[in-house]
Design an enzyme around this catalytic site. Structure first.
Site, PDB file in Angstrom:
ATOM      1  N   HIS A  69      29.712 -79.541 -12.124  1.00  0.00           N
ATOM      2  CA  HIS A  69      30.588 -80.038 -13.266  1.00  0.00           C
ATOM      3  C   HIS A  69      31.201 -81.245 -13.266  1.00  0.00           C
ATOM      4  O   HIS A  69      31.878 -81.388 -11.834  1.00  0.00           O
ATOM      5  CB  HIS A  69      31.482 -78.915 -14.058  1.00  0.00           C
ATOM      6  N   GLU A  93      41.525 -80.793 -17.331  1.00  0.00           N
ATOM      7  CA  GLU A  93      40.725 -79.864 -16.477  1.00  0.00           C
ATOM      8  C   GLU A  93      41.595 -79.812 -15.154  1.00  0.00           C
ATOM      9  O   GLU A  93      41.522 -78.527 -14.487  1.00  0.00           O
ATOM     10  CB  GLU A  93      39.316 -80.255 -16.229  1.00  0.00           C
TER      11      GLU A  93
HETATM   12  P1  ADP Z   1      27.407 -81.393 -18.896  1.00  0.00           P
HETATM   13  O1  ADP Z   1      27.830 -80.682 -17.889  1.00  0.00           O
HETATM   14  O2  ADP Z   1      26.265 -82.511 -18.146  1.00  0.00           O
HETATM   15  O3  ADP Z   1      28.640 -82.425 -19.377  1.00  0.00           O
HETATM   16  P2  ADP Z   1      27.296 -80.077 -21.265  1.00  0.00           P
HETATM   17  O4  ADP Z   1      28.934 -80.439 -21.590  1.00  0.00           O
HETATM   18  O5  ADP Z   1      26.704 -80.623 -22.635  1.00  0.00           O
HETATM   19  O6  ADP Z   1      26.816 -80.902 -20.255  1.00  0.00           O
HETATM   20  O7  ADP Z   1      27.190 -78.680 -21.218  1.00  0.00           O
HETATM   21  C1  ADP Z   1      27.811 -77.916 -20.155  1.00  0.00           C
HETATM   22  C2  ADP Z   1      27.202 -76.960 -19.370  1.00  0.00           C
HETATM   23  O8  ADP Z   1      26.727 -76.053 -20.208  1.00  0.00           O
HETATM   24  C3  ADP Z   1      25.933 -77.872 -18.788  1.00  0.00           C
HETATM   25  O9  ADP Z   1      26.318 -78.292 -17.466  1.00  0.00           O
HETATM   26  C4  ADP Z   1      24.993 -76.570 -18.481  1.00  0.00           C
HETATM   27  O10 ADP Z   1      25.144 -75.939 -17.200  1.00  0.00           O
HETATM   28  C5  ADP Z   1      25.299 -75.706 -19.696  1.00  0.00           C
HETATM   29  N1  ADP Z   1      24.244 -75.890 -21.018  1.00  0.00           N
HETATM   30  C6  ADP Z   1      24.436 -76.654 -21.786  1.00  0.00           C
HETATM   31  N2  ADP Z   1      23.436 -76.566 -22.621  1.00  0.00           N
HETATM   32  C7  ADP Z   1      22.930 -75.374 -22.459  1.00  0.00           C
HETATM   33  C8  ADP Z   1      21.848 -74.509 -23.157  1.00  0.00           C
HETATM   34  N3  ADP Z   1      21.317 -74.884 -24.273  1.00  0.00           N
HETATM   35  N4  ADP Z   1      21.474 -73.327 -22.420  1.00  0.00           N
HETATM   36  C9  ADP Z   1      22.115 -73.067 -21.283  1.00  0.00           C
HETATM   37  N5  ADP Z   1      22.968 -73.680 -20.622  1.00  0.00           N
HETATM   38  C10 ADP Z   1      23.469 -74.809 -21.340  1.00  0.00           C
HETATM   39 MG    MG Z   2      30.510 -81.619 -20.437  1.00  0.00          MG
END
Ligand code: ADP
Ligand code: MG
Length: 188
Positions: free
Chosen positions: A154, A165
């Site tokens: 993350h 955070e």
């Molecule tokens: P990022 O981590 O790239 O900022 P997001 O904030 O969109 O991505 O999502 C947070 C985390 O949630 C992602 O890193 C991933 O682990 C998980 N995630 C996002 N969308 C999905 C989904 N549709 N199904 C399962 N896990 C998801």
């Molecule tokens: Mg995110």
């Protein structure tokens, strides 16, 4: 100039024993590690980190829908419902094993680290990024298995989120400001 960002090496990174490799990538950017700890996340920490925030839930839900649509697939749920569902899966995932929290400081830390980690779905992440190099997971695979996407890291996506955070994972006296000897080369 001294922007800060929060990185989590999520449970899949810890389980795959690549903590050292990933930390090395962060260090080599020139950004400075000013906080580092292993934490067994509780419901409280995981729920605070992935907060029940409407804007975040919608953005996660919209991104999920877009990924499905780009493959000609449709999802019946609303972005809000999808976001809620992902939030629950993420909280369970974050509690499944220890997490390593890292606070990095330096010029453009948030943008730099977002580009080093790559896009959310590892299957589509550019080779050379962490998610592109170390995982093959996708929205579809994760959703079929009803679990969070295992994408190893993350990283904060804005200054406000970074500061919010950092406070969740570190007490102020757990952050250590110091000079790195190569800063005169990096910053001139
Ligand atoms: P990022 O981590 O790239 O900022 P997001 O904030 O969109 O991505 O999502 C947070 C985390 O949630 C992602 O890193 C991933 O682990 C998980 N995630 C996002 N969308 C999905 C989904 N549709 N199904 C399962 N896990 C998801
Ligand atoms: Mg995110």
């Amino acid at each position: 100039m001294k922007e800060r960002t929060l990185i989590l090496l999520k449970p899949d990174a810890v389980q795959r024993a690549i903590i050292g490799e990933l930390l090395q990538r962060f260090e080599k950017t020139g950004l400075k590690i000013i906080g580092l700890k292993m934490v067994q996340a509780t419901d409280a920490i995981a729920g605070e980190h992935y907060a029940n925030d409407e804007a975040w839930l919608l953005s996660v839900g919209e991104k999920t829908k877009k990924s499905y649509e780009s493959k000609g697939l449709k999802l019946d749920k609303t972005p809000h419902e999808l976001g809620q569902n992902v939030r629950q899966m993420l909280i369970a995932f974050l509690k499944s094993s220890p997490t390593v929290a890292v606070c990095l400081e330096g010029h453009g830390a948030i943008e730099k680290i977002r580009s080093v980690i790559g896009s959310t779905a590892p299957i589509a992440a550019t080779p050379g990024t962490i998610r592109g190099d170390y995982s093959l997971d996708s929205y579809q695979l994760a959703d079929t298995k009803r679990r969070a996407i295992t994408n190893l890291v993350h990283a904060s996506d804005s200054k406000d989120n970074a500061e919010r955070e950092i406070k969740i994972w570190f007490k102020s006296d757990e952050l250590c400001p110091y000079e790195r000897v190569d800063e005169f080369l990096l910053y001139g």
